[in-house]
Design a protein around this motif. Sequence first.
Motif, mmCIF file in Angstrom:
data_model
loop_
_atom_site.group_PDB
_atom_site.id
_atom_site.type_symbol
_atom_site.label_atom_id
_atom_site.label_comp_id
_atom_site.label_asym_id
_atom_site.label_seq_id
_atom_site.Cartn_x
_atom_site.Cartn_y
_atom_site.Cartn_z
ATOM 1 N N VAL A 110 0.835 -1.203 0.000
ATOM 2 C CA VAL A 110 0.000 0.000 0.000
ATOM 3 C C VAL A 110 0.867 1.249 0.000
ATOM 4 O O VAL A 110 0.572 2.240 -0.670
ATOM 5 N N ARG A 113 2.072 2.389 -3.318
ATOM 6 C CA ARG A 113 1.067 3.035 -4.171
ATOM 7 C C ARG A 113 0.883 4.511 -3.817
ATOM 8 O O ARG A 113 0.259 5.266 -4.548
ATOM 9 N N ARG A 114 1.405 4.907 -2.654
ATOM 10 C CA ARG A 114 1.362 6.304 -2.195
ATOM 11 C C ARG A 114 -0.067 6.833 -2.125
ATOM 12 O O ARG A 114 -0.354 7.959 -2.517
ATOM 13 N N ASP A 115 -0.935 5.963 -1.616
ATOM 14 C CA ASP A 115 -2.335 6.329 -1.416
ATOM 15 C C ASP A 115 -2.511 6.701 0.051
ATOM 16 O O ASP A 115 -2.536 5.840 0.925
ATOM 17 N N ASP A 116 -2.635 8.008 0.321
ATOM 18 C CA ASP A 116 -2.680 8.516 1.695
ATOM 19 C C ASP A 116 -3.750 7.817 2.532
ATOM 20 O O ASP A 116 -3.476 7.309 3.621
ATOM 21 N N ALA A 118 -5.423 4.997 1.997
ATOM 22 C CA ALA A 118 -5.220 3.552 2.117
ATOM 23 C C ALA A 118 -4.126 3.233 3.132
ATOM 24 O O ALA A 118 -4.254 2.296 3.928
#
Length: 234
Positions: A110, A113-116, A118
């Motif tokens: 996760v 993916r650098r999805d804050d 998530a």
Amino acid sequence: MASHQRSASLPSRLHSTESNVEDELQSLRSYIAAPSATIGTMCDGMKRLGDVYSSIEEIMCFPRNAISLSQQKKMVEEELDRSVVLIDLCNAMQENLSELKMNILELQLVLKRRDDAAVQLKFKSFVRMARKTQKPFKKTSSKTTAEYCSLKPERWLSVSLLDCTPGLLMKKIGTPSTSKWSLVSKKFQKRKVVCEEEQLQALERIIGDLEYGTEFLFRRLIQTRVFLLNILSS
């Protein structure tokens, strides 16, 4: 003559082995209770305690004329009953550590993916999982402490080692607001992500060390239980 010498040496060997076990248990008690105790301390303590159980098996093999068969049977049955608690605690620790490692792998994916949002959710889930490692010991702590402290020191030390480890692990992990282990940031700069990945890898190694220590102690406890069962069946 040789037979007489061997017979004469048995009491001295027994005394030496018992003395070594007593010294090691006393050393371990101070070792794990020290304010400077770390995860490494716990891992080493599990290994040393596992070796103590092997020495205790050796002691139990010495002939003891002063103990009747009925007394020996009663002692063995009591040890068997209490060994279940330790084996269950070790097993719970192993399962929780395995889940933690899996959570770390998921968190690393996760993070890449650098999805804050998530990352924040996954990290909170990870912290909850880490806190779960403390539950088996909270449920049994008061019961085992009262029962084990007045009995065999190796049992007390086993519970203490397993009981202290989750707390030390939580200090390493921290919380979402802890600066060192906070994996949530408004901007995922490349340098920060690399740093966070390195921290997760370090944590993964720590958990791997704990898995090894717990598994070693678990195997020794199972081995001792089989040894006791063999005594009953002989």
